[in-house]
Write a protein that holds these residues in place. Structure first.
Motif, PDB file in Angstrom:
ATOM      1  N   SER A  44       0.816  -1.214   0.000  1.00 43.20           N
ATOM      2  CA  SER A  44       0.000   0.000   0.000  1.00 43.20           C
ATOM      3  C   SER A  44       0.849   1.263   0.000  1.00 43.20           C
ATOM      4  O   SER A  44       0.325   2.363  -0.050  1.00 43.20           O
ATOM      5  N   GLY A  45       2.153   1.129   0.081  1.00 46.48           N
ATOM      6  CA  GLY A  45       2.997   2.321  -0.017  1.00 46.48           C
ATOM      7  C   GLY A  45       3.653   2.727   1.281  1.00 46.48           C
ATOM      8  O   GLY A  45       4.216   3.821   1.380  1.00 46.48           O
ATOM      9  N   LYS A  46       3.662   1.878   2.265  1.00 49.86           N
ATOM     10  CA  LYS A  46       4.247   2.235   3.564  1.00 49.86           C
ATOM     11  C   LYS A  46       5.755   2.425   3.426  1.00 49.86           C
ATOM     12  O   LYS A  46       6.320   3.441   3.837  1.00 49.86           O
ATOM     13  N   ASP A 177      10.891   0.104   9.665  1.00 50.79           N
ATOM     14  CA  ASP A 177      10.026  -0.590   8.708  1.00 50.79           C
ATOM     15  C   ASP A 177      10.023  -2.066   9.058  1.00 50.79           C
ATOM     16  O   ASP A 177      10.997  -2.773   8.851  1.00 50.79           O
ATOM     17  N   GLU A 178       8.953  -2.521   9.594  1.00 45.32           N
ATOM     18  CA  GLU A 178       8.813  -3.910  10.030  1.00 45.32           C
ATOM     19  C   GLU A 178      10.018  -4.340  10.866  1.00 45.32           C
ATOM     20  O   GLU A 178      10.713  -5.286  10.541  1.00 45.32           O
ATOM     21  N   PRO A 179      10.261  -3.672  11.978  1.00 48.49           N
ATOM     22  CA  PRO A 179      11.488  -3.970  12.716  1.00 48.49           C
ATOM     23  C   PRO A 179      11.439  -5.309  13.423  1.00 48.49           C
ATOM     24  O   PRO A 179      12.472  -5.786  13.881  1.00 48.49           O
ATOM     25  N   HIS A 422      12.829  -5.869  -7.548  1.00 43.07           N
ATOM     26  CA  HIS A 422      13.068  -4.600  -6.864  1.00 43.07           C
ATOM     27  C   HIS A 422      11.894  -3.638  -7.008  1.00 43.07           C
ATOM     28  O   HIS A 422      11.884  -2.584  -6.389  1.00 43.07           O
ATOM     29  N   GLU A 423      10.931  -4.011  -7.807  1.00 43.37           N
ATOM     30  CA  GLU A 423       9.779  -3.139  -7.971  1.00 43.37           C
ATOM     31  C   GLU A 423       8.597  -3.559  -7.096  1.00 43.37           C
ATOM     32  O   GLU A 423       7.502  -3.071  -7.281  1.00 43.37           O
ATOM     33  N   LEU A 424       8.868  -4.492  -6.192  1.00 44.61           N
ATOM     34  CA  LEU A 424       7.784  -4.988  -5.349  1.00 44.61           C
ATOM     35  C   LEU A 424       7.984  -4.580  -3.902  1.00 44.61           C
ATOM     36  O   LEU A 424       9.105  -4.305  -3.472  1.00 44.61           O
ATOM     37  N   SER A 425       6.905  -4.573  -3.164  1.00 47.86           N
ATOM     38  CA  SER A 425       7.013  -4.355  -1.726  1.00 47.86           C
ATOM     39  C   SER A 425       7.428  -5.662  -1.067  1.00 47.86           C
ATOM     40  O   SER A 425       7.392  -6.719  -1.684  1.00 47.86           O
ATOM     41  N   GLY A 426       7.829  -5.559   0.191  1.00 44.21           N
ATOM     42  CA  GLY A 426       8.298  -6.754   0.903  1.00 44.21           C
ATOM     43  C   GLY A 426       7.261  -7.866   0.910  1.00 44.21           C
ATOM     44  O   GLY A 426       7.568  -9.030   0.635  1.00 44.21           O
ATOM     45  N   GLY A 427       6.031  -7.498   1.189  1.00 42.03           N
ATOM     46  CA  GLY A 427       5.002  -8.523   1.272  1.00 42.03           C
ATOM     47  C   GLY A 427       4.720  -9.136  -0.084  1.00 42.03           C
ATOM     48  O   GLY A 427       4.453 -10.339  -0.200  1.00 42.03           O
TER      49      GLY A 427
HETATM   50  N1  LIG Z   1      11.105   0.649  -7.516  1.00 46.70           N
HETATM   51  C1  LIG Z   1       9.800   0.489  -7.733  1.00 46.70           C
HETATM   52  N2  LIG Z   1       9.338   0.563  -8.980  1.00 46.70           N
HETATM   53  C2  LIG Z   1       8.018   0.396  -9.240  1.00 46.70           C
HETATM   54  N3  LIG Z   1       7.120   0.125  -8.313  1.00 46.70           N
HETATM   55  C3  LIG Z   1       7.503   0.025  -7.023  1.00 46.70           C
HETATM   56  C4  LIG Z   1       8.878   0.190  -6.671  1.00 46.70           C
HETATM   57  N4  LIG Z   1       8.997   0.012  -5.353  1.00 46.70           N
HETATM   58  C5  LIG Z   1       7.746  -0.258  -4.891  1.00 46.70           C
HETATM   59  N5  LIG Z   1       6.854  -0.257  -5.884  1.00 46.70           N
HETATM   60  C6  LIG Z   1       5.412  -0.491  -5.790  1.00 46.70           C
HETATM   61  O1  LIG Z   1       4.867   0.492  -4.948  1.00 46.70           O
HETATM   62  C7  LIG Z   1       3.841  -0.031  -4.145  1.00 46.70           C
HETATM   63  C8  LIG Z   1       4.106   0.308  -2.677  1.00 46.70           C
HETATM   64  O2  LIG Z   1       5.213  -0.431  -2.215  1.00 46.70           O
HETATM   65  P1  LIG Z   1       5.727  -0.422  -0.722  1.00 46.70           P
HETATM   66  O3  LIG Z   1       7.021  -1.119  -0.702  1.00 46.70           O
HETATM   67  O4  LIG Z   1       5.686   0.938  -0.185  1.00 46.70           O
HETATM   68  O5  LIG Z   1       4.638  -1.309   0.023  1.00 46.70           O
HETATM   69  P2  LIG Z   1       4.458  -1.573   1.558  1.00 46.70           P
HETATM   70  O6  LIG Z   1       3.302  -0.840   1.972  1.00 46.70           O
HETATM   71  O7  LIG Z   1       5.730  -1.343   2.243  1.00 46.70           O
HETATM   72  O8  LIG Z   1       4.116  -3.141   1.535  1.00 46.70           O
HETATM   73  P3  LIG Z   1       4.676  -4.338   2.426  1.00 46.70           P
HETATM   74  O9  LIG Z   1       3.958  -4.343   3.672  1.00 46.70           O
HETATM   75  O10 LIG Z   1       4.347  -5.515   1.610  1.00 46.70           O
HETATM   76  O11 LIG Z   1       6.128  -4.126   2.553  1.00 46.70           O
HETATM   77  C9  LIG Z   1       3.791  -1.516  -4.401  1.00 46.70           C
HETATM   78  O12 LIG Z   1       2.706  -1.805  -5.256  1.00 46.70           O
HETATM   79  C10 LIG Z   1       5.079  -1.813  -5.124  1.00 46.70           C
HETATM   80  O13 LIG Z   1       4.894  -2.837  -6.072  1.00 46.70           O
END
Ligand SMILES: Nc1ncnc2c1ncn2[C@@H]1O[C@H](COP(=O)(O)OP(=O)(O)OP(=O)(O)O)[C@@H](O)[C@H]1O
Ligand SMILES: Nc1ncnc2c1ncn2[C@@H]1O[C@H](COP(=O)(O)OP(=O)(O)OP(=O)(O)O)[C@@H](O)[C@H]1O
Ligand SMILES: [Mg+2]
Ligand SMILES: [Mg+2]
Ligand code: NI
Lengths: 547, 331, 308, 535
Positions: A44-46, A177-179, A422-427
């Protein structure tokens, strides 16, 4: 109200490529000494929001809005000003500790460096401070750990190092961040204690990102809930937990699973069932010793462990950080050969099999790795990663459709198919790992902290999925987790590992309600619950036991 | 303990490699359709003279016999001919060059300081400039810096060293008259003259070698900059210089060190063309002479020595992997 | 292994190249240069026919009778001789460069390909499998690096019968002696990569060395491979010239860039254009492969792909 | 003993100064037994021989007394007697006696010291199985009745013996000395200089020999006080340095030929242009035709080659222009040699006469020309470039060749050492070791010189020619011998075993202060013994 320490206004983060902004119009503020928990859906963008504050996002990210720290806009700072803030005024704990540390420097080196970046200290003094920091985050034997390289530590240990690094220079603002994702509940409780202590003693403000409602309940003053890049609700923690307004918040809270409280009955007698002849997995007296460097003694990470998992059974493996859970998993999956002992999968000793048979046998075992970041090939798209097992063990299915199906199963959007890790969030990464492990309908699943990075709602969905799959396919599962509630929900039996030794095993319901071993009892006592009032009471009680 | 065992295997391997190099050199040498004794036959050459020369130099035996004699000589020394004109080569005897009238080991020992000065100085220069340019190119990717670094790299590898040397001499030696041309002054005689005379050869050699380092560094640097630990280093508030120069570079260096080991080993064995152009009495000239005159003992000596350097460099590189990247430690 | 996964994210090399060319101006420039040079090589007969020359005919009348250098300014550049003529012979330089492109492209590229292929496979095998394989590969590489290949070439030149096609021989020889340094680099990288999580993940799925190599290691090795191979092209072309002199190469008078350049070095003082034309051709070719290589490297690295 | 200075614009040499000789080689060899050096170059500075050469531009080279007189024979060339001059001393002050000369000659027979010019080895009585003096044996063919007389007994009459004793092996070595392999690094000198310092690959430094007496020596001028050989220099760099003519390089000259490219460059530099010294003539460059192999075993086919080649393009390929390359050759005997007669058996324009060649080929049964001849060349001395010029000109007459390059030694092995030859054509050049037509012809065309290290590359075998050669060699009177050789010259060329191309001129470059650097008609090298510096 006094001037906030940190004020975000209308923060929007876009990653090119015509995608929807990852963060949209986020407005938040944080006063000194305050703990703001940001919870919400995975992806969600955290993390993006948090990283934008220190301008650590890749060059592809475009930031807008303002983020004032002490009235100064972080987004418009000069490199020199920014450097003074990074690690000085603001400390940051990263979500994936295993890839956050430079593999070629020792822990000590990296810690000392963090200290000396902002303190005019000599090497010796900084080193003393590093030892002190490691002790502070509860890492046993800090002197020796200083000389260890990141790959020689367990996930939880690394997380503690990262925390130590973040607080090294006593920042005014700590972004965490998720410590506690990779930490077992006892250590987690200690860390929460540490954070609270920091806040109380130094008036540190904490921006806490977590999926763990127990942690939120125990630590946060205020909570912000994010979904889909936006803050959908924020408010005081008690208030919000008691009367969530936004439907998503309500869902989130409803999805929290908690541990059944101990029923106070008498401790069970020791029981040890012998494996049946057709057990899916038998671990027989396995030990693993890591060779020491330069004449140092080795580490006995696993010490005479015997376990078995019957077909269709879920064995939960819990235990403190560094107790050898991942090591054991790597032995079972054949990535590491045990120093002694034997592992049989479906009645066959993998190491005794021929190459072809071993390959086939591997296809029957699915693995979810603890560190989603490093277990995904940075040069492969998500779809390829998920399809990899299908390439190795071709099935009679259309790989393409299967990939979609799996993405669906783990609640990932189809649009992520062509993204890179690298374009994904941790979850999201973690769910990719789960999808990959399930691709072949395994007969045995080894899952190392498979849900640690998931928010409770997704976690609940994934767990449901797990359950139903498990019931349908009757696969055996070794489920490693620090989250006792999750283990209770999922596991048939539980084994508790400590210092590489199994201290207790038995049916889940019994072990978790009537622990025989003192350590297990402490674990259960330390498990947080998602109720601010209750959790604070529990925590006080735990402090008494622990202290 | 493990390091000791590792070093042990490596050293055993090195000896084996040297043995194989020597053996194959011998074998190959006998494939060459040229009779080394022809050089010593004189003009006009008669069959009889030829046979005499061959016998005296020990080229009468089958090649493997000669090889055994050579190998034995390392431990026991050798004597060629008999009577008052006999040539005695004391152990460790790595052969005797009839063309140069000297024991091969002594010849190599005489030339080594020159080549070593040349190679080490140039290596230092190209390592610093090559890696430096690579870092700049990576950080300024796609800009004019990057393009210039690429173009000069390509020029460096495309231009023959010989040409660079000549142009250098012409420009700096004669037209501008800023550096002395040719010749070698031992470091012990005058360090300033030593460096001054070597400056141009260093520059030329470095220019032709730096390219690979620039490009490799750039490629690896780009890979590394995307890693999470770089983000962590930045978050600590480290200066960009430290983030790049330390955290990233250390991870970049692995392939660079590898190439460096190979290059340096090869270069120490003789930078033939550079030595020739600048009139430096190094190992390169010796080797070329040895090839040209079919001076087998000298050739073998030079080859073995070069192989020794290469193997040593590679062992050192392998040990460096461990130091540079703990994960690469051989298990 | 068949490639059923059209949709799973592995783009075919052609798609990658095409998308690189679309996005990256410099890579495009490189590709265009390569295409032009290839066109020059393939159509050499046509171009020289248009010019009205060939690379073999001596035109001593085009030389300065006093020195044997080309008559006229700029190395004798004129409507008849687009690049001027070769000193001492008067052969047409454009024809030499155009026809030389054939030899040089053929040898330079295929030999590079061969050594890269060998180097990558052996290096990755050594680094990934370790143990005996590693030792064998490192030792062989060391022996080859330490080997007096000059002597070997001389021997080979005299031993190999004239019937063996020279280009093939050259490619094999140059290619073969080129692999050790590449193998060492690849090995070094592989040593680091093999401990990474995604390699373990693939192994735990039962991936054999071939799969790990192709799908996990290779994509992460492209950077150094591209660098080393594109940079080795001029060296290989130069080696071809050196070997020609030893009798292993393409026998004169068949033109080649390497031979032209090494002949031209002596003439820099009097007739720089003799060096400039073939030298520029070699520089352009190398440069073009390098920028294209850079573009590909960037495209293959998803973390930098979206930039620029 | 002083020559009038020669060569354009050279000042007069004066005594003193340091002369530098820039050399490509890594070593210079001052061991007389192992040296193949001409009588007028480096070795001659340190060692005197029994006789010496007197060569002046425009004159034919003559044998003149050096240590001894020019020799006498009273039995038609089988026994030769030489008498040493008075007052000769080695650099260590001991007198030079006939025993020392004998010792030196004997020493050249020792297997440890082979490698030098060995024309005497087959000629001296008992030489065939003599193994040197170090084990106590003496060579039967040399007598030393007293300290000043030395007498040689030969196995057959040999008119050129006085030339033979000008080769290095006839330099004196103190009796009983010189057993050590590195004698070349500290030889006992008899000439005007002694070796003061020798560093392989770096330099060899000669200083004056106090015991050398100018009065006894008519071939050495001994101008400079010191002579330094700078070794291991690159040819291009040498020519750069000498054209730049700065500092020490003013007093230096290069010992290697200036190449075509360097000549072109130097010619463009007005000051350097005057400092080029070009020989008037030189070695015979020729195309050898393998007379043993079809179709070249047919004299008619070979004759076609005489007309097919374009000698002009060969000249240009060699040196850029005809002037610097050397005159077109039509005879085997080179200029500056007694008995040389100029003739042209195959008159054609310099660029050749391809039509005539075609006609000859057609007559020989090859109306479509020749296909696929193996043209073997060595990679040294720009031979591949020159071969290409020939290849292109042969092509005009329908003769198609494939050039095969080999490394220098592999080339020698195939052309002069192996019992059978695979090649059809090869490019070679020959410079006689002493200024007699004998040395021009015998090594190249006597059937005894085929294979086994000999230089009869065209594998020419003709019993009559062999007989004529033996006869001419036995002739003592130089003029009569000269006439005989000239007849052989024509006789051999009639069979076209080779195509004479040019008499290659050699060009050298000197610094502006080098004086008296001249090149006589033979050999095409500067006379080191006369070079000095201007003040
Ligand atoms: N470098 C990037 N390029 C493109 N999209 C990205 C990039 N980094 C993150 N995203 C996208 O941005 C959105 C938010 O990612 P973010 O890592 O902030 O999630 P989060 O809230 O921390 O989730 P989680 O709890 O799973 O870690 C996600 O849909 C992710 O796929
Ligand atoms: N490569 C290694 N070399 C040396 N010691 C190691 C290595 N890997 C792990 N260890 C040590 O072995 C012990 C067990 O590690 P393991 O990763 O199995 O723990 P874990 O139970 O998975 O912990 P966590 O829950 O924190 O992930 C730890 O003390 C760790 O420091
Ligand atoms: Mg996150
Ligand atoms: Mg773990
Ligand atoms: Ni959790």
């Amino acid at each position: 109200m006094s001037e906030p320490l940190l004020a975000l206004r209308d923060v929007t983060v876009e990653f090119g490529g015509g995608r929807r902004p990852a963060v949209r119009g986020v407005t938040l503020s944080l006063a000194a000494g305050e703990v703001l928990a940001v919870v919400g859906e995975s992806g969600s963008g955290k993390t993006v929001t948090a990283m934008s504050l220190l301008r650590l996002l890749p060059d592809t990210a475009r930031l807008s809005g303002t983020a004032l720290l002490d009235g100064q806009d972080l987004y418009r700072m000069s490199p020199a000003e920014l450097r003074a803030v990074r690690g000085g005024r603001v400390g940051m704990v990263f979500q994936e500790p295993m890839s956050a540390l430079n593999p070629v420097f020792t822990i000590g080196h990296q810690l000392v460096e963090a200290v000396r970046a902002h303190r005019p200290w000599g090497a010796r003094r900084a080193r003393e401070r590093a030892v002190e920091l490691l002790a502070l985050v509860g890492l046993p034997d800090p002197e020796r750990r200083l000389r260890a390289y990141p790959h020689e530590l367990s996930g939880g240990q690394l997380q503690r190092v990262v925390i130590a690094m973040a607080v090294a220079c006593e920042p005014a603002l700590l972004i965490a961040d998720e410590p506690t994702t990779a930490l077992d509940v006892t250590v987690q409780a200690e860390i929460i204690d540490l954070l609270r202590d920091l806040r109380d003693r130094l008036d540190v403000a904490i921006l806490l990102i977590t999926h763990d409602m127990g942690v939120v309940a125990g630590l946060a003053d205020r909570v912000a809930v994010m979904k889909d890049g936006e803050v959908v609700e924020q408010g005081g923690v008690v208030e919000l937990f008691a009367r969530p307004r936004h439907p998503y918040t309500r869902d989130l809270l409803a999805a929290v699973v908690s541990l059944t409280p101990p029923d106070g009955g008498p401790a069970r007698a020791e029981e040890r069932s012998a494996p049946s002849p057709d057990a899916a997995l038998v671990v027989d007296d396995v030990s693993v010793v890591y060779g020491g460097r330069f004449g140092l003694p080795g580490v006995r990470a696993v010490d005479g462990v015997s376990l078995h998992v019957e077909p269709g059974e879920v064995l939960g493996l819990v235990g403190e950080s560094g107790s050898g859970k991942s090591t054991l998993a790597s032995v079972i999956t054949g990535l590491r050969s045990p120093t002694s002992g034997r592992v049989t999968v479906a009645g066959r000793d993998l190491s005794a099999l021929g190459r072809r048979e071993r390959r086939a046998a591997r296809g029957r075992v699915g693995v979810v790795f603890q560190d989603p970041a490093s277990s995904l090939n940075p040069r492969a798209t998500i779809a390829r990663t998920i399809a990899e097992p299908l390439m190795l063990h071709p099935r009679d299915v259309d790989p393409d459709r299967r990939v979609d199906e799996l993405l669906e199963l783990v609640r990932l959007d189809r649009s992520l198919r062509d993204r890179y890790p690298h374009e994904l969030s941790g979850g999201q990464k973690q769910r990719v790992g789960i999808a990959r492990a399930l691709a072949l309908d395994p007969a045995l699943l080894i899952a190392d902290e498979p849900t640690s990075a998931l928010d409770v709602s997704v976690q609940a969905q994934v767990l449901d999925l797990f359950r139903s799959l498990q019931e349908r396919l009757r696969f055996a599962c070794l489920f490693i987790s620090h989250d006792l509630a999750v283990v209770e929900r999922l596991a048939d039996r539980v084994a508790v590992l400590r210092d590489g030794r199994v201290v207790e095993q038995g049916p889940a319901a019994e072990v978790l309600t009537r622990p025989r071993d003192a350590y297990t009892a402490r674990l259960i006592a330390a498990a947080p619950v998602a109720d601010p009032v209750l959790q604070r009471e529990r925590h006080a009680r735990w402090r008494e036991i622990a202290g | 303990m493990r390091t000791a065992k590792f070093a042990g295997t490596r050293i055993a391997g090195a000896v084996l490699v040297l043995f194989l190099v020597a053996l194959s050199t011998y074998a190959v040498f006998y494939l060459v359709p040229a009779d080394p004794a022809l050089q010593a036959c004189g003009r006009p050459c008669t069959e009889q003279n030829l046979a005499l020369a061959r016998e005296f130099m020990g080229y009468g035996d089958p090649w493997w016999r000669q090889f055994l004699d050579f190998a034995g000589g390392i431990f026991t020394g050798r004597t060629f001919g008999s009577g008052p004109t006999a040539i005695v080569c004391d152990a460790p005897c790595f052969g005797y060059s009839f063309a140069q009238n000297t024991d091969v080991l002594a010849l190599i020992g005489e030339r080594l300081p020159v080549t070593a000065s040349l190679a080490l100085g140039a290596a230092l220069l190209w390592l610093v400039t090559g890696v430096g340019a690579g870092v700049v190119a990576a950080l300024r990717r796609g800009t004019a810096w990057d393009r210039v670094a690429l173009a000069s790299s390509v020029a460096g590898v495309s231009a023959p060293v010989y040409l660079m040397g000549l142009l250098g001499i012409l420009l700096f030696g004669f037209t501008l008259d800023v550096v002395p041309v040719g010749g070698y002054v031992p470091f012990t005689t005058s360090p300033v003259d030593w460096a001054w005379r070597l400056a141009l050869p260093w520059a030329v050699l470095a220019f032709s070698h730096a390219a690979v380092y620039t490009r490799l560094t750039r490629a690896q640097m780009l890979d590394t900059l995307g890693e999470d630990y770089i983000r962590t280093a930045r978050a600590k508030g480290l200066t960009e210089a430290k983030v790049i120069g330390k955290h990233a570079l250390r991870n970049v260096l692995l392939p660079v060190v590898t190439v460096f080991g190979v290059d340096l080993g090869a270069l120490l064995g003789g930078a033939v063309i550079t030595e020739r152009v600048f009139g430096l009495p190094g190992l390169g000239g010796l080797l070329i002479d040895a090839v040209g005159q079919r001076d087998l003992p000298l050739l073998l000596g030079c080859t073995l020595f070069a192989a020794f350097l290469i193997v040593t460099a590679n062992v050192v590189v392998d040990l460096c992997y461990g130091a540079l990247d703990p994960r690469a430690r051989l298990s | 292994m068949s490639e059923p996964l059209s949709v799973t994210g592995v783009r075919s090399p052609w798609t990658t190249i095409r998308s690189v060319l679309r996005r990256d101006r410099w890579a495009l420039a490189g590709a265009v240069t390569i295409a032009l040079l290839a066109l020059l090589a393939l159509g050499a007969d046509v171009w020289t026919a248009i010019e009205g020359q060939d690379p073999y005919t001596y035109r001593t009348e085009a030389l300065d009778p006093a020195t044997g250098a080309p008559a006229g300014p700029l190395g004798g550049v004129s409507g008849d001789h687009w690049f001027g003529v070769e000193p001492l012979t008067g052969r047409d330089l454009f024809a030499i460069v155009a026809h030389g492109a054939r030899t040089s492209f053929l040898i330079g590229l295929t030999a590079t390909l061969l050594s890269v292929l060998l180097g990558v496979v052996l290096g990755a095998a050594a680094g990934y499998l370790g143990g005996v394989v590693d030792r064998l590969v490192t030792w062989t590489a060391d022996v080859l690096l330490g080997f007096p290949y000059l002597v070997f070439m001389i021997a080979l030149a005299a031993v190999v019968p004239a019937e063996v096609p020279r280009p093939a021989l050259l490619i094999v020889v140059i290619g073969f002696f080129g692999w050790p340094s590449i193998a060492r680099i690849v090995r070094a990288q592989t040593l680091t990569l093999r401990t990474r999580g995604f390699v373990s993940a693939a192994r735990s799925l039962g991936a054999g060395p071939a799969h790990v190599f192709r799908h996990e290691l290779l994509p992460n090795l492209w950077g150094p491979i591209i660098v080393v191979s594109t940079l080795s092209i001029p060296g290989k072309i130069g080696l071809e010239a050196a070997l020609s002199f030893l009798g292993l190469g393409i026998p004169p008078p068949t033109p080649s860039w390497g031979r032209a350049i090494s002949a031209a070095v002596d003439w820099v003082g009097t007739d720089p254009m003799f060096l400039v034309f073939p030298g520029a051709a070699l520089f352009l070719a190398t440069w073009a492969f390098n920028v294209l290589g850079d573009g590909l490297r960037d495209a293959l690295d998803p973390r930098t792909a979206v930039l620029r | 003993a002083n020559q009038a200075p020669q060569g354009a614009g050279q000042a007069t040499a004066t005594r003193g100064g340091t002369l530098r000789i820039l050399s490509e080689g890594q070593t210079v060899n001052f061991d007389p037994a192992k040296s193949g050096s001409l009588a007028i170059t480096s070795l001659g500075l340190v060692h005197r021989r029994l006789t010496g050469w007197l060569n002046k531009p425009g004159e034919q080279a003559r044998v003149v007394p050096d240590l001894a007189d020019a020799g006498k024979t009273d039995d038609g060339g089988r026994t030769w007697t030489f008498t040493l001059q008075d007052g000769l001393k080695f650099s260590d002050g001991t007198p030079i006696t006939s025993a020392d000369v004998k010792w030196g000659v004997q020493r050249s027979f020792a297997p440890a010291f082979s490698g030098g010019l060995g024309y005497h080895k087959q000629l001296l009585e008992g030489g065939a199985d003599y193994r040197g003096p170090f084990e106590g044996a003496e060579l039967a063919g040399i007598e030393t009745p007293d300290a000043k007389t030395i007498r040689f007994r030969l196995v057959r009459p040999y008119g050129d013996w006085p030339w033979v004793v000008s080769t290095p092996a006839f330099a004196p070595v103190p009796h009983g000395k010189g057993a050590e392999p590195d004698y070349s690094e500290h030889p006992v000198a008899s000439g005007p200089y002694q070796l003061a310092k020798y560093q392989k690959g770096v330099e060899a430094k000669l200083t004056r020999n106090a015991h050398w007496d100018q009065k006894t020596d008519q071939v050495r001028a001994g101008y400079p006080d010191e002579i330094v050989f700078q070794l291991g220099q690159d040819a291009s760099v040498i020519s750069q340095r000498l054209s730049a003519d700065s500092g020490d390089d003013k007093t230096a000259f290069g010992s290697s030929f200036v190449s075509a490219a360097q000549l072109a460059q130097v010619t463009g530099n007005a000051s350097a242009k005057d400092r080029i010294v070009t020989s008037k003539s030189g070695a015979l460059a020729y195309l050898a035709l393998n007379t043993e192999k079809a179709p070249l075993d047919n004299p008619k086919v070979r004759e076609a080659f005489q007309y097919a080649v374009d000698k002009t393009s060969f000249q240009i390929a060699s040196a850029g222009n005809a002037q610097l390359a050397g005159d077109i050759a039509t005879t085997l005997i080179t200029e500056g040699i007694t008995g040389r007669e100029k003739f042209d058996l195959f008159p054609a324009p310099p660029a050749g006469d391809p039509e005539k060649a075609k006609k000859l080929l057609a007559e020989a049964g090859f109306p479509n020309g020749l296909e696929n001849l193996d043209f073997l060349v060595s990679k040294t001395n720009n031979a591949p470039e020159k071969a290409q010029a020939l290849q292109a000109s042969l092509q005009r007459a329908g003769i198609k060749t494939t050039i095969r390059t080999l490394d220098g030694d592999a080339y020698t092995e195939e052309t002069s050492n192996s019992p059978v030859a695979k090649f059809d054509l090869t490019l070679a050049s020959w410079q006689p070791d002493f200024p007699s037509a004998n040395a021009n012809i015998q090594p190249l065309f006597a059937s005894s010189e085929i294979g086994g290290g000999g230089y009869n590359l065209s594998r020419y075998r003709d019993a009559e020619v062999d007989r004529l050669i033996d006869e001419a060699q036995a002739t003592v009177d130089p003029d009569e011998a000269g006439r005989k050789w000239a007849a052989i010259d024509k006789r051999v060329l009639k069979d076209s075993p080779i195509v004479p191309l040019i008499y290659t001129r050699n060009s050298f470059l000197r610094g502006s202060k080098v004086a008296n650097l001249y090149i006589a008609d033979f050999p095409a090298y500067p006379n080191y013994l006369q070079v000095g510096l201007s003040s």
